[in-house]
Design an enzyme around this catalytic site. Structure first.
Site, PDB file in Angstrom:
ATOM      1  N   ASP A 113       0.744  -1.161  -0.073  1.00 18.99           N
ATOM      2  CA  ASP A 113      -0.154  -0.070  -0.098  1.00 18.99           C
ATOM      3  C   ASP A 113       0.884   1.260   0.036  1.00 18.99           C
ATOM      4  O   ASP A 113       0.569   2.289  -0.869  1.00 18.99           O
ATOM      5  CB  ASP A 113      -0.988   0.156   1.242  1.00 18.99           C
ATOM      6  CG  ASP A 113      -1.687  -1.139   1.222  1.00 18.99           C
ATOM      7  OD1 ASP A 113      -2.469  -1.383   0.295  1.00 18.99           O
ATOM      8  OD2 ASP A 113      -2.156  -1.842   2.410  1.00 18.99           O
ATOM      9  N   ASP A 127      14.850  21.399  -3.782  1.00 17.51           N
ATOM     10  CA  ASP A 127      13.921  20.683  -4.723  1.00 17.51           C
ATOM     11  C   ASP A 127      14.598  20.402  -6.199  1.00 17.51           C
ATOM     12  O   ASP A 127      14.530  21.365  -6.768  1.00 17.51           O
ATOM     13  CB  ASP A 127      12.392  21.309  -4.722  1.00 17.51           C
ATOM     14  CG  ASP A 127      11.418  20.512  -5.534  1.00 17.51           C
ATOM     15  OD1 ASP A 127      11.955  19.702  -5.931  1.00 17.51           O
ATOM     16  OD2 ASP A 127      10.178  21.162  -5.338  1.00 17.51           O
ATOM     17  N   HIS A 154       5.012  14.221   2.318  1.00 15.81           N
ATOM     18  CA  HIS A 154       5.662  14.886   3.124  1.00 15.81           C
ATOM     19  C   HIS A 154       5.191  14.879   4.530  1.00 15.81           C
ATOM     20  O   HIS A 154       5.942  14.973   5.526  1.00 15.81           O
ATOM     21  CB  HIS A 154       5.691  16.572   2.738  1.00 15.81           C
ATOM     22  CG  HIS A 154       6.774  16.947   1.536  1.00 15.81           C
ATOM     23  ND1 HIS A 154       7.757  17.365   1.739  1.00 15.81           N
ATOM     24  CD2 HIS A 154       6.540  16.657   0.359  1.00 15.81           C
ATOM     25  CE1 HIS A 154       8.375  17.610   0.447  1.00 15.81           C
ATOM     26  NE2 HIS A 154       7.788  17.030  -0.410  1.00 15.81           N
ATOM     27  N   HIS A 156       6.499  22.238  -9.309  1.00 16.58           N
ATOM     28  CA  HIS A 156       7.816  22.272  -8.886  1.00 16.58           C
ATOM     29  C   HIS A 156       8.538  23.384  -9.815  1.00 16.58           C
ATOM     30  O   HIS A 156       8.327  23.190 -11.070  1.00 16.58           O
ATOM     31  CB  HIS A 156       8.374  20.919  -9.058  1.00 16.58           C
ATOM     32  CG  HIS A 156       7.840  20.040  -7.910  1.00 16.58           C
ATOM     33  ND1 HIS A 156       8.338  19.895  -6.705  1.00 16.58           N
ATOM     34  CD2 HIS A 156       6.744  19.270  -8.266  1.00 16.58           C
ATOM     35  CE1 HIS A 156       7.413  18.974  -6.204  1.00 16.58           C
ATOM     36  NE2 HIS A 156       6.441  18.600  -7.131  1.00 16.58           N
TER      37      HIS A 156
END
EC number: 3.1.-.-
Lengths: 569, 569
Positions: free
Chosen positions: A68, A212, A96, A385
């Site tokens: 899962d 990022d 997150h 992003h």
């Protein structure tokens, strides 16, 4: 018989415990999120105390069937839970915050810091786990001292409201972690990424910048979220039948634009899918989603409205098989059946790995006569992003001494590292440190000092961690070729078979006679083992496995799992 | 426990046998290739005689685990094999010729028509199957009468040399089948798609036009193949280490450009991968690939050359796990180990469904320090299929009375149909007929007249067809959750257990004690069945399945397959 493409995943490097952290140094290690996209979790250590930033989940790939979720690997901190000062959450996406309940099981009183919307989403999640975490709301511009760690929060722009970057001050230096970030210069809520703050911090001196990497390979700039509104308007104004818009259940600004367009054209809106209704409820309550009085209707009311008077906002944009949209595509949704001329808008990205599922949904909808609008044929999605162009702005604002690309697979990390170097960061000071690689910031220099073990921790059903690589490897074999079970009872003193052996397959063949020839083979082998005086059931089972395995390979050229059971009676 | 996204694929419509074909009518039915991309095979019938165009394979998706290939469904013609006049092959790609050996097993003397290169590739394939088919070479511009079918062949441009479109003349009218097609106006070999021929045929009157739909959704035009050469040159001229180029093993013109650039920069070339070496050998022999004397070296020689003096041309561009490129990415290739600074060029598309595998290879290569060039960051690939702009040219040249989009999933078929309508074809005369749907051309009108059963025919190892939906459904369950086997011997007269039950799982848990609690449960159930006087082993097995299934669902919230075996002794 095909070989599974994932049987030999890239093994992580061997563990290599780092030496003790020199006094005054800062240690950084990712327990997830570097070398992969998802399960973000970074641990900072100063003077024996720990600070954790984010604690998310990763969704499994084909190589992890039946699983899962995948959690960060907590082993590196599980003996030091009391050393953790706090958990800081940069925003409310699953990658997150999704693993927070699992960390809270180990340390229920862990202080959790985050923005209002982030904490509201976390609280809803924790309620499902019957947890009441210690939540500490923070805002952009705010500073908080948490033990030895001086935190400062910065507004950043992403595909969810209320995202934050965090600066971490210790005597070892200043660290800035972007979280997920982009630089939309016309954000729908007017909340710009705090580039001014980054310039100020850069002037102060940033010793380590965690950035990022998700879109580092993509040249240029992300189009403003705001530009999607007119595209939606252009589609919806032309049609006089039903409109269904699918997008992520946490993308408040995307949904806001759908609501605005719906209102403009006199359509009511119904939310389809539990997470969509829940999250938009929270967003509206916190004033992050403007919902004109009377716009929202429930699904049954919506189904009864004239087709030109309704927009459905649905989950299922990734082709999830149980989602409302997948059901509609299969003609199996209870309240909404697609008719020729209906319009479906997939206002979403396609997460790598989901292509087949998403295309399956699109083909199903088209087959039913729907007109499907998606990012391949209209500008109905922008990424959350920063692309390469925006990342350059970030590097030039922060002018960091050391850089650590985060949130990405290797190709993203490498591309991000190259951007850092192009803005003038010393290549020696750009550290690509995948999960488990320990980076120490000492005397202003960030260097790899070792490696701790970080594996995949699987959640399957109710349990965590009992499904491991051995079980997954068996699942892959079973999924490719099924199994053949051979069962026989033998006299435990003579080793003589006291029953006819049964040979049966599952996932092997539709032909009921496919294994008939194997029975005689097993009987012959049992005669042999008896003659040889073999009574050990384990040895008899091995002998059976060998002859059946060889027979099936020669006869069918396949490799099912061979499962002999020898019962002593 | 996650549900497999493919457990409920879209079922094809029910069979509905068409009425007898009216005299003078032409019948068309696809046994593969419409509603899917792959296993192309179309059957034409006139006056009781059949003509087959193409006979390809489809590569399986996640929903078809362990399967090697999917064949067209021959059922509709298996009783009429002697009615087949001929098989016409439009070009040599696997999705057009891959299933020919399986058709030849049923009808070994079937006459096969195709171009020189197509037949050479087929002959090589048939040799592996120990078949010697009756091959009839044809060229563009040529006409052949095959029974009642008057064939005419047209040069078309595609991502393999020597591709043909075919016109089929019968008294029912003129049919034109494009095969796979694009309209590169600067083809590397100067062999243009014969648009003049299509105009001429259009002037004569085309009654039914079967058109490649693959890129119908893509606006505009495909860039010329020729434009890739300068991009390759630009990459290769800058590097002084090894270069590895991966592309499809049949893409002669792509390879030609790599050879030319290599020669230009004083590099020798080695082919990596059996199919690449074989196909390029055939192409060179037929004069389709120009290979300067001394350019080619074998792999061992190449490995010994200075790094700046060699280019490897490799298979594996789709991330195939056993391919040379995947081995390199895992650091497991015997002769070629990737070093930091090496360059890998993926001069190829990414077939939907292969994304995860391809990205896995890219990340592996990047992790080893390679610079990876792919269609996402450089123009190193163009499609072999006409985009919407080119398709408009085709419709305007042919001006067909009726249109049948082929080669595509529903979204592609629908997009292609819309293009036909926009050029003036009557919407009533555009027939989207997925696999099995029977289209009759009678009195100049193409209409659906019924449907024959067309299912998936799986090849797994040596056998064809014995793996069916039931086996695949078991594999999906096993792959998601593994199985729990419970075995017990019982006295066949009393129903009393004469052994302790064994309970073991595979693909269920890494925890060796995970199933311990189930043993007592099974023993209790066996006591119960014994007390109730149940001696039927099937009923005992069912009782065991029920209690264990319930226990595992409650305890683990998972759904492994439960496999009880009760042995009477």
């Amino acid at each position: 018989m095909t070989l599974n493409p994932h049987l030999a995943p890239q093994a992580p490097g061997p563990a290599n415990p780092p030496p003790a952290l020199p006094p005054g140094g800062l240690r950084v290690v990712a327990l997830g999120g570097i070398g992969e996209i998802g399960r973000n979790m970074t641990v900072f250590e100063y003077d024996g105390r720990l600070l954790v930033v984010d604690c998310g989940v990763l969704f499994p790939e084909d190589a992890q069937p039946g699983v899962d979720l995948i959690l960060p690997d907590f082993r590196a901190i599980e003996d030091r839970l009391d050393d953790i000062e706090a958990l800081v959450l940069t925003h409310g996406h699953e990658d997150h915050i999704g693993a927070v309940p699992f960390l809270l099981r180990m340390r229920p009183d862990l202080p959790v810091y985050g923005s209002r919307f982030t904490l509201a989403l976390l609280a809803a999640k924790c309620r499902e786990h019957r947890q009441r975490p210690a939540l500490h709301e923070v805002r952009e511009g705010e500073r908080r001292d948490v033990g030895a760690f001086g935190l400062e929060f910065f507004a950043v722009n992403h595909s969810i409201p209320d995202a934050l970057a965090v600066a971490i001050r210790t005597p070892a230096g200043v660290v800035l972690h972007t979280g997920d970030i982009k630089l939309d210069q016309l954000p729908l809520d007017g909340r710009l990424t705090d580039l001014a703050g980054f310039y100020r911090l850069g002037a102060e001196g940033v010793d380590l910048f965690l950035v990022d990497s998700t879109n580092a390979e993509v040249p240029g700039f992300v189009m403003p979220e705001r530009d999607i509104g007119p595209v939606l308007d252009d589609v919806i104004r032309r049609v006089d039948q039903r409109v269904i818009v699918a997008c992520f259940a946490s993308h408040v600004h995307r949904v806001q634009q759908v609501l605005d367009v719906a209102a403009e054209h006199g359509r009511r809106v119904a939310f389809v899918g539990r997470s969509m209704a829940r999250n938009m409820g929270i967003a509206a309550e916190l004033g992050l989603l403007r919902m004109p009085e009377g716009l929202l209707v429930d699904l049954d009311e919506a189904a009864a409205l004239p087709e030109s008077k309704v927009v459905f906002v649905s989950t299922g944009s990734q082709g999830e098989p149980l989602s409302a949209l997948s059901r509609m595509a299969r003609g199996e949704h209870r309240q909404i059946s697609i008719r020729a001329g209906d319009t479906v808008i997939l206002a979403s990205s396609m997460i790598p790995g989901n292509e087949t599922a998403v295309f399956g949904v699109v083909n199903g909808l088209v087959r039913l006569g729907a007109h499907v609008v998606h990012q391949g044929n209209a500008k109905v999605h922008v990424s959350g992003h920063a692309s390469a162009g925006e990342l350059l702005y970030l590097y030039n604002a922060v002018r960091p001494s050391n850089v650590m690309p985060v949130h990405g697979e290797w190709k993203h990390l490498r591309a991000n590292a190259e951007l850092a170097v192009r803005t003038g960061v010393d290549p020696e000071s750009v550290v690509i440190a995948e999960d488990g690689v320990v980076v120490d910031l000492v005397d202003g220099k960030a260097r790899v000092s070792g490696r701790v073990g970080v594996g995949h921790v699987y959640v399957d059903g109710l349990s965590v961690g009992d499904v491991g690589e051995s079980t997954l490897s068996d699942r892959l074999v079973l999924g490719e070729g099924g199994f053949i079970a051979i069962t026989v009872a033998v006299d435990s003193t003579t080793g003589r078979a006291v029953s006819r052996p049964t040979v049966s397959g599952r996932g092997f063949s539709d032909d009921p006679k496919a294994l008939d020839a194997a029975v005689a083979l097993v009987e012959m082998e049992l005669s042999r083992t008896e003659v040889e005086g073999i009574t050990d059931t384990h040895r008899i089972a091995q002998a059976i496995r060998r002859v059946v395995g060889r027979w099936v390979a020669e006869t069918y050229r396949r490799r099912p799992m061979i499962v002999p059971t020898v019962i002593p009676v």
